[in-house]
Design a protein around this motif. Structure first.
Motif, PDB file in Angstrom:
ATOM      1  N   ASP A   1       0.885  -1.179   0.017  1.00  0.00           N
ATOM      2  CA  ASP A   1      -0.022  -0.035  -0.101  1.00  0.00           C
ATOM      3  C   ASP A   1       0.608   1.095   0.037  1.00  0.00           C
ATOM      4  O   ASP A   1       0.451   2.222  -0.818  1.00  0.00           O
ATOM      5  N   ASP A   2       1.827   1.292   0.748  1.00  0.00           N
ATOM      6  CA  ASP A   2       2.958   2.462   0.822  1.00  0.00           C
ATOM      7  C   ASP A   2       3.402   2.701  -0.482  1.00  0.00           C
ATOM      8  O   ASP A   2       3.613   3.774  -1.111  1.00  0.00           O
ATOM      9  N   PHE A   3       3.860   1.395  -1.189  1.00  0.00           N
ATOM     10  CA  PHE A   3       4.788   1.606  -2.465  1.00  0.00           C
ATOM     11  C   PHE A   3       3.331   2.210  -3.504  1.00  0.00           C
ATOM     12  O   PHE A   3       3.915   3.153  -4.304  1.00  0.00           O
ATOM     13  N   ILE A   4       2.250   1.812  -3.514  1.00  0.00           N
ATOM     14  CA  ILE A   4       1.395   2.104  -4.540  1.00  0.00           C
ATOM     15  C   ILE A   4       1.069   3.859  -4.153  1.00  0.00           C
ATOM     16  O   ILE A   4       1.085   4.581  -5.189  1.00  0.00           O
ATOM     17  N   LEU A   5       0.931   4.254  -3.052  1.00  0.00           N
ATOM     18  CA  LEU A   5       0.698   5.589  -2.756  1.00  0.00           C
ATOM     19  C   LEU A   5       1.754   6.442  -2.790  1.00  0.00           C
ATOM     20  O   LEU A   5       1.899   7.520  -3.266  1.00  0.00           O
ATOM     21  N   SER A   6       3.338   5.862  -2.823  1.00  0.00           N
ATOM     22  CA  SER A   6       4.361   6.696  -3.104  1.00  0.00           C
ATOM     23  C   SER A   6       4.880   6.577  -4.530  1.00  0.00           C
ATOM     24  O   SER A   6       6.013   7.309  -4.691  1.00  0.00           O
ATOM     25  N   SER A   7       4.985   5.535  -5.236  1.00  0.00           N
ATOM     26  CA  SER A   7       5.413   5.272  -6.379  1.00  0.00           C
ATOM     27  C   SER A   7       4.984   6.636  -7.557  1.00  0.00           C
ATOM     28  O   SER A   7       3.989   6.809  -7.776  1.00  0.00           O
ATOM     29  N   PRO A   8       6.002   7.363  -8.095  1.00  0.00           N
ATOM     30  CA  PRO A   8       5.882   8.264  -8.854  1.00  0.00           C
ATOM     31  C   PRO A   8       5.079   7.813 -10.377  1.00  0.00           C
ATOM     32  O   PRO A   8       4.370   8.321 -10.961  1.00  0.00           O
ATOM     33  N   ALA A   9       5.414   6.655 -10.666  1.00  0.00           N
ATOM     34  CA  ALA A   9       5.013   6.085 -11.860  1.00  0.00           C
ATOM     35  C   ALA A   9       3.479   5.790 -11.557  1.00  0.00           C
ATOM     36  O   ALA A   9       2.715   6.072 -12.583  1.00  0.00           O
ATOM     37  N   LEU A  10       3.083   5.183 -10.555  1.00  0.00           N
ATOM     38  CA  LEU A  10       1.649   4.892 -10.607  1.00  0.00           C
ATOM     39  C   LEU A  10       0.780   6.215 -10.329  1.00  0.00           C
ATOM     40  O   LEU A  10      -0.424   6.187 -10.734  1.00  0.00           O
ATOM     41  N   GLY A  11       1.526   7.046  -9.527  1.00  0.00           N
ATOM     42  CA  GLY A  11       0.808   8.421  -9.629  1.00  0.00           C
ATOM     43  C   GLY A  11      -0.258   8.755  -8.592  1.00  0.00           C
ATOM     44  O   GLY A  11      -1.133   9.377  -8.875  1.00  0.00           O
ATOM     45  N   TYR A  12      -0.807   7.889  -7.777  1.00  0.00           N
ATOM     46  CA  TYR A  12      -2.083   7.842  -6.808  1.00  0.00           C
ATOM     47  C   TYR A  12      -1.778   8.717  -5.929  1.00  0.00           C
ATOM     48  O   TYR A  12      -0.539   8.867  -4.967  1.00  0.00           O
ATOM     49  N   ARG A  13      -2.648   9.596  -5.543  1.00  0.00           N
ATOM     50  CA  ARG A  13      -2.652  10.553  -4.569  1.00  0.00           C
ATOM     51  C   ARG A  13      -3.550  10.283  -3.337  1.00  0.00           C
ATOM     52  O   ARG A  13      -3.523  10.855  -2.294  1.00  0.00           O
ATOM     53  N   SER A  14      -4.358   9.326  -3.366  1.00  0.00           N
ATOM     54  CA  SER A  14      -5.426   9.122  -2.572  1.00  0.00           C
ATOM     55  C   SER A  14      -5.847   7.429  -2.695  1.00  0.00           C
ATOM     56  O   SER A  14      -5.505   6.774  -3.784  1.00  0.00           O
ATOM     57  N   PRO A  15      -6.082   6.875  -1.662  1.00  0.00           N
ATOM     58  CA  PRO A  15      -6.253   5.340  -1.638  1.00  0.00           C
ATOM     59  C   PRO A  15      -7.723   5.116  -2.124  1.00  0.00           C
ATOM     60  O   PRO A  15      -8.168   4.171  -2.439  1.00  0.00           O
ATOM     61  N   ARG A  16      -8.516   6.238  -2.192  1.00  0.00           N
ATOM     62  CA  ARG A  16      -9.927   6.243  -2.532  1.00  0.00           C
ATOM     63  C   ARG A  16     -10.222   6.512  -3.905  1.00  0.00           C
ATOM     64  O   ARG A  16      -9.686   7.373  -4.439  1.00  0.00           O
ATOM     65  N   TRP A  17     -10.570   5.448  -4.751  1.00  0.00           N
ATOM     66  CA  TRP A  17     -11.010   5.715  -6.166  1.00  0.00           C
ATOM     67  C   TRP A  17     -12.465   6.454  -6.403  1.00  0.00           C
ATOM     68  O   TRP A  17     -13.317   6.191  -5.845  1.00  0.00           O
ATOM     69  N   ILE A  18     -12.293   7.478  -7.002  1.00  0.00           N
ATOM     70  CA  ILE A  18     -13.594   8.521  -7.353  1.00  0.00           C
ATOM     71  C   ILE A  18     -13.661   8.220  -8.948  1.00  0.00           C
ATOM     72  O   ILE A  18     -12.892   8.577  -9.687  1.00  0.00           O
ATOM     73  N   PRO A  19     -14.854   7.295  -9.131  1.00  0.00           N
ATOM     74  CA  PRO A  19     -15.182   7.260 -10.553  1.00  0.00           C
ATOM     75  C   PRO A  19     -15.308   8.727 -11.378  1.00  0.00           C
ATOM     76  O   PRO A  19     -16.276   9.450 -10.726  1.00  0.00           O
ATOM     77  N   HIS A  20     -14.637   8.865 -12.276  1.00  0.00           N
ATOM     78  CA  HIS A  20     -14.759  10.418 -13.090  1.00  0.00           C
ATOM     79  C   HIS A  20     -14.285  10.246 -14.578  1.00  0.00           C
ATOM     80  O   HIS A  20     -13.743   9.461 -14.810  1.00  0.00           O
ATOM     81  N   VAL A  21     -14.685  11.242 -15.003  1.00  0.00           N
ATOM     82  CA  VAL A  21     -14.220  11.261 -16.319  1.00  0.00           C
ATOM     83  C   VAL A  21     -13.889  12.963 -16.749  1.00  0.00           C
ATOM     84  O   VAL A  21     -14.386  14.104 -16.410  1.00  0.00           O
ATOM     85  N   ALA A  22     -12.419  12.974 -16.938  1.00  0.00           N
ATOM     86  CA  ALA A  22     -11.641  14.268 -17.203  1.00  0.00           C
ATOM     87  C   ALA A  22     -12.277  14.780 -18.393  1.00  0.00           C
ATOM     88  O   ALA A  22     -12.389  14.448 -19.368  1.00  0.00           O
ATOM     89  N   VAL A  23     -12.847  16.224 -18.061  1.00  0.00           N
ATOM     90  CA  VAL A  23     -13.498  16.944 -19.091  1.00  0.00           C
ATOM     91  C   VAL A  23     -12.560  18.153 -19.597  1.00  0.00           C
ATOM     92  O   VAL A  23     -12.960  18.687 -20.674  1.00  0.00           O
ATOM     93  N   GLY A  24     -11.730  18.564 -18.780  1.00  0.00           N
ATOM     94  CA  GLY A  24     -10.776  19.722 -19.138  1.00  0.00           C
ATOM     95  C   GLY A  24     -10.113  20.351 -18.218  1.00  0.00           C
ATOM     96  O   GLY A  24      -9.729  19.552 -17.174  1.00  0.00           O
ATOM     97  N   ARG A  25      -9.368  21.466 -18.383  1.00  0.00           N
ATOM     98  CA  ARG A  25      -8.608  22.251 -17.288  1.00  0.00           C
ATOM     99  C   ARG A  25      -9.424  22.908 -16.550  1.00  0.00           C
ATOM    100  O   ARG A  25     -10.064  23.690 -16.896  1.00  0.00           O
TER     101      ARG A  25
END
Length: 197
Positions: free
Chosen positions: A140-164
């Motif tokens: 869990d620590d690896f997943i949250l700290s790996s720059p490659a994986l890029g996770y900032r939170s352990p909670r997944w929020i279903p979303h669709v990125a639509v712009g800046r």
């Protein structure tokens, strides 16, 4: 230490995602709140971000002190991704615009069926097993700290990125409910995964 895979540096980001097939309302209306609104044909929902494989391999090698080589990591991750079950298409809806990605990306927060949450949980559990097999501890620590994986939170929020986002960390906005249709799950940039022998 850099991964030794010869083409890894050129590999694009790998994700498990579902494409948006249809949006009930025109996205141009979001232009009041969002800069650079994305085109409908490029919209998707990310279920699992894997990142650039050579960078993930570098993170794993560093974390394990070289127990697994970069080539082995790339091969095992590629094999695991290609063996994932496919999630069938589904319907979702959104009535909220939120900022994610460090507060810079405007996204529709989407209500999805329980089967989608279950599938995303299966992906994370599978990633845990894969990383354990590669010799990682404190996964869990690896997943949250790996720059490659890029996770900032352990909670997944279903979303669709639509712009800046117009401003960093905009407050969530309540919108008129929009229905979205999603296709079956796929691996983005699957053709760029190295051959597994």
């Amino acid at each position: 230490m850099r991964a030794s895979h010869p083409t890894a540096e050129r590999l694009p980001r790998i994700t498990v995602e579902v494409p948006v097939l249809d949006v009930e309302a025109p996205l141009e209306s979001l232009g009041r709140y969002v800069d650079s609104v994305r085109k409908p044909e490029g919209l998707h929902m990310t279920l699992l971000h894997v990142g650039i494989l050579d960078r993930l391999a570098t993170d794993v090698v560093a974390w394990t002190g070289g127990i697994a080589s970069a080539d082995v990591v790339i091969r095992e991750v590629s094999s695991w991704l290609r063996g994932l079950p496919v999630l069938d298409g589904f319907l979702g809806k959104s009535a909220k615009l939120v900022t994610l990605g460090g507060g810079r990306v405007s996204s529709l927060e989407v209500e999805v069926p329980q089967a989608v949450h279950d599938y995303q949980t299966l992906l994370v559990q599978g990633l845990h097993v894969l990383l354990d097999d590669l010799g990682l501890d404190n996964i869990d620590d690896f997943i949250l700290s790996s720059p490659a994986l890029g996770y900032r939170s352990p909670r997944w929020i279903p979303h669709v990125a639509v712009g800046r986002a117009r401003t960093k960390h905009q407050e969530p906005l309540v919108l008129e409910t929009v229905a979205l249709e999603f296709g079956s799950s796929r691996i983005r940039n699957e053709a760029s995964l190295p051959s597994v022998v």
